[in-house]
Design an enzyme around this catalytic site. Structure first.
Site, PDB file in Angstrom:
ATOM      1  N   LEU A   1     129.372  31.341  54.692  1.00  0.00           N
ATOM      2  CA  LEU A   1     130.126  30.600  53.679  1.00  0.00           C
ATOM      3  C   LEU A   1     131.571  31.069  53.750  1.00  0.00           C
ATOM      4  O   LEU A   1     131.835  32.265  53.840  1.00  0.00           O
ATOM      5  CB  LEU A   1     129.579  30.871  52.275  1.00  0.00           C
ATOM      6  CG  LEU A   1     128.203  30.320  51.942  1.00  0.00           C
ATOM      7  CD1 LEU A   1     127.761  30.807  50.574  1.00  0.00           C
ATOM      8  CD2 LEU A   1     128.199  28.806  51.987  1.00  0.00           C
ATOM      9  N   ASP A   2     132.521  30.149  53.724  1.00  0.00           N
ATOM     10  CA  ASP A   2     133.936  30.522  53.709  1.00  0.00           C
ATOM     11  C   ASP A   2     134.213  31.410  52.507  1.00  0.00           C
ATOM     12  O   ASP A   2     133.521  31.301  51.478  1.00  0.00           O
ATOM     13  CB  ASP A   2     134.818  29.276  53.623  1.00  0.00           C
ATOM     14  CG  ASP A   2     134.860  28.497  54.921  1.00  0.00           C
ATOM     15  OD1 ASP A   2     134.718  29.126  55.986  1.00  0.00           O
ATOM     16  OD2 ASP A   2     135.035  27.269  54.869  1.00  0.00           O
TER      17      ASP A   2
END
Length: 123
Positions: free
Chosen positions: A34-35
């Site tokens: 996930l960013d």
């Protein structure tokens, strides 16, 4: 296995590092990156459960997003400084034929309960 509700800020590897410390185990892996600005569920496998990672990564995923059309940032993500606001047809790659699609996306973005992400038109 641990299911983590990742807040905005830390990277997926930051979460892995914290799980290693919490469990006192070296062998830890996550099932998808996930960013840092993204929030959501991050499945983390610990010890022998890391063997499950390849199968868990193949599973279907669902993402919810809030789309902001017509904004450019210096980093091409929501973390950067806004460098330009575009009108619908100001951008060099936009065509008049794109108008129905852009309006449909904008209408959906305004009425759906999305999480935050930026759609950037590159300069």
């Amino acid at each position: 296995m641990a299911v983590i509700d990742k807040p905005s800020g830390p990277t997926s590897f930051d979460v892995v590092r914290a799980v290693r410390r919490a469990f006192g185990v070296r062998k830890v892996g996550h099932t998808g990156t996930l960013d840092p600005f993204a929030t959501g569920v991050l499945a983390v496998c610990v010890g022998a459960a890391t063997r499950l990672v390849p199968w868990l990564q193949k599973g279907d995923k669902e993402y919810l997003a809030e789309v902001l059309l017509g904004v450019a940032t210096d980093t091409l993500d929501p973390e950067g400084e806004v460098t330009h606001f575009y009108t619908f047809f100001e951008h060099k790659n936009m065509k008049k034929t794109d108008e129905p699609l852009v309006k449909a996306i904008a209408n959906r973005a305004l009425t759906a309960p999305f999480r935050r992400i930026l759609l950037i038109f590159p300069l």
